[in-house]
Design a protein around this motif. Structure first.
Motif, PDB file in Angstrom:
ATOM      1  N   SER A 160       0.442   7.105  -2.301  1.00  0.00           N
ATOM      2  CA  SER A 160      -0.355   7.707  -3.370  1.00  0.00           C
ATOM      3  C   SER A 160      -1.670   6.977  -3.646  1.00  0.00           C
ATOM      4  O   SER A 160      -2.435   7.394  -4.516  1.00  0.00           O
ATOM      5  N   TYR A 161      -1.933   5.873  -2.936  1.00  0.00           N
ATOM      6  CA  TYR A 161      -3.155   5.055  -3.077  1.00  0.00           C
ATOM      7  C   TYR A 161      -3.185   4.261  -4.376  1.00  0.00           C
ATOM      8  O   TYR A 161      -3.509   3.081  -4.390  1.00  0.00           O
ATOM      9  N   PRO A 172       2.162   5.155   4.375  1.00  0.00           N
ATOM     10  CA  PRO A 172       0.789   5.171   3.864  1.00  0.00           C
ATOM     11  C   PRO A 172      -0.051   6.354   4.320  1.00  0.00           C
ATOM     12  O   PRO A 172      -1.064   6.657   3.701  1.00  0.00           O
ATOM     13  N   PRO A 187     -13.352   6.740  -6.832  1.00  0.00           N
ATOM     14  CA  PRO A 187     -12.338   7.272  -5.908  1.00  0.00           C
ATOM     15  C   PRO A 187     -12.403   8.780  -5.704  1.00  0.00           C
ATOM     16  O   PRO A 187     -12.179   9.271  -4.594  1.00  0.00           O
ATOM     17  N   ALA A 204      -7.547   1.310  -0.671  1.00  0.00           N
ATOM     18  CA  ALA A 204      -6.257   0.731  -1.058  1.00  0.00           C
ATOM     19  C   ALA A 204      -5.887  -0.431  -0.140  1.00  0.00           C
ATOM     20  O   ALA A 204      -5.338  -1.447  -0.589  1.00  0.00           O
ATOM     21  N   GLN A 255     -10.078   6.764   0.688  1.00  0.00           N
ATOM     22  CA  GLN A 255      -9.268   6.205  -0.399  1.00  0.00           C
ATOM     23  C   GLN A 255      -8.171   5.297   0.152  1.00  0.00           C
ATOM     24  O   GLN A 255      -7.879   4.239  -0.417  1.00  0.00           O
ATOM     25  N   GLN A 256      -7.589   5.700   1.279  1.00  0.00           N
ATOM     26  CA  GLN A 256      -6.549   4.876   1.876  1.00  0.00           C
ATOM     27  C   GLN A 256      -7.110   3.533   2.323  1.00  0.00           C
ATOM     28  O   GLN A 256      -6.475   2.484   2.165  1.00  0.00           O
ATOM     29  N   LEU A 270      -5.311   4.167  -6.904  1.00  0.00           N
ATOM     30  CA  LEU A 270      -6.606   3.607  -7.275  1.00  0.00           C
ATOM     31  C   LEU A 270      -6.922   3.934  -8.735  1.00  0.00           C
ATOM     32  O   LEU A 270      -6.479   4.950  -9.266  1.00  0.00           O
ATOM     33  N   VAL A 323       0.870  -1.176   0.000  1.00  0.00           N
ATOM     34  CA  VAL A 323       0.000   0.000   0.000  1.00  0.00           C
ATOM     35  C   VAL A 323       0.903   1.222   0.000  1.00  0.00           C
ATOM     36  O   VAL A 323       1.722   1.402   0.903  1.00  0.00           O
TER      37      VAL A 323
END
Length: 384
Positions: free
Chosen positions: A86-87, A161, A132, A144, A140-141, A89, A83
């Motif tokens: 920057s995520y 993270p 997202p 992820a 969002q985190q 996604l 992880v």
């Protein structure tokens, strides 16, 4: 529940030309634990993470997961997920399909059921059909995280993270990460960070890194309460370090001549037992004793010194005290009453219990500890 698998690094070294980023590191991260690699930028922690994930090949050494040597195994073949800050996604997919993406690529069965279960873990099932861009940074985190955990990795790598989140969200996510790790006991979490609070709040075990090596390894409470090097003492929180010389050892205690006083420190709290040393004490363990006041019985007492600065910080007030021949020392006092306990320019003494002190090797000068030696009386406040 899936089997817990230890992550083992054996003599791991990584060189980039003449530069050694990681220098002969060996350690075991127990399966199902929350392990933090903590250190400043450039200490080698991210390079370690990249070697675990397979994105970098060690110059020397071995990486083992559950006893299996994966040093030469390609990243996508390792039971490892990462992880990132920057995520990463997919903006065109909704939350559910982001989580399901890896499962679909591997042609897994019950894809949507597994993806929903992963979203339940991070408490985001109700947002499954959002994109997202419609989520907060913390949400969002968590997506992820769900996308990584849905693959049931043996090792989950967390690369700074929480760095992109604001302070309030970061603290919320620290609690969330710890909760999730307790629920996913088969997965070993390896968290790379330069944030001491993050490491101490979440990890079972912390490895403090410096210049490619492990300076000290242990539980957060142990590292904070009993650092074994000047680097750890100053990187993990703050420490007052007073130069001195060991002059006796008796009844389990070291006697250290420091700044004209005899400081007692338990032998068990001493990294060395002779010669030039540094006596360390955390700022919150120091009592500020005003003129006419009485220090607690059995205390080591230093001073007098002059209060150089008073800083209110909400739950505590920090006092900077200039002590002749020692330097500037820091004292934190909890704000239990109204107003400061001492004012700038006042003469005070500093006292602490020997049971809270520690001794480090004295191969660092006073300047190395961040203190400024004072050979004369401090200038009055406002003097130029």
């Amino acid at each position: 529940m899936a089997e817990q698998r230890d992550l083992e690094l054996e003599g791991i070294t990584k060189r980039f030309g003449d530069f050694t980023a990681v220098d002969d590191v060996s350690l075991t991260m127990p399966g199902g634990s929350f392990f933090a690699l903590l250190g400043p930028s450039g200490c080698g922690k991210t390079t370690m993470l990249r070697m675990i994930s397979g994105l970098e090949t060690p110059t020397a050494g071995r990486v083992r997961i559950g006893g299996e040597d994966v040093t030469g195994t390609r990243p996508h073949r390792r039971p490892v997920n990462t992880v990132f800050q920057s995520y990463a996604l997919f903006p065109h997919l909704d939350v559910l399909e982001n989580v399901a993406f890896g499962l679909r690529r591997r042609r897994q069965g019950d894809v949507l059921e597994q993806a929903h279960t992963a979203l339940d873990l991070v408490e985001l099932r109700h947002l499954a059909r959002r994109r997202p861009a419609q989520l907060s940074g913390g949400q969002q985190q968590r997506v992820a995280l769900a996308r990584a955990l849905v693959n049931n990795p043996a090792v989950l790598l967390l690369d700074e993270p929480l760095g992109a989140l604001d302070l309030k969200l970061r603290r919320q996510m620290q609690v969330e990460l710890k909760r999730i790790q307790h629920e996913v006991r088969a997965t070993t979490f390896v968290h790379v960070t330069h944030d001491q609070e993050e490491a101490m709040t979440m990890a079972d075990t912390v490895a403090v890194m410096n210049a490619g090596r492990i300076e000290q390894l242990g539980a957060p409470e142990e590292l904070y309460d009993l650092p074994r090097t000047v680097f750890v003492a100053n990187f993990l929180g703050r420490s007052n370090l007073v130069p001195g010389t060991v002059v006796e050892e008796r009844d389990g205690m070291l006697g250290v001549e420091a700044a004209g006083v005899r400081a007692l420190v338990p032998v068990a709290r001493s990294a060395v037992r002779g010669g030039a040393v540094l006596v360390g004490i955390r700022p919150e363990k120091v009592y500020l004793v005003s003129e006419g006041g009485t220090e607690p019985a059995g205390s080591t007492v230093l001073g007098p010194g002059t209060v150089a600065d008073v800083s209110f910080a909400g739950v505590a007030t920090e006092y900077l005290v200039d002590v002749r021949g020692v330097g500037r020392m820091s004292v934190f006092t909890q704000n239990l009453g109204a107003g400061p306990g001492a004012l700038v320019g006042e003469q005070v003494r500093l006292a602490w219990s020997p049971s809270h002190a520690f001794v480090l090797a004295g191969d660092a000068t006073v300047a190395d500890t961040g203190a400024e030696t004072l050979d004369a009386e401090p200038a009055p406040a406002g003097a130029t």
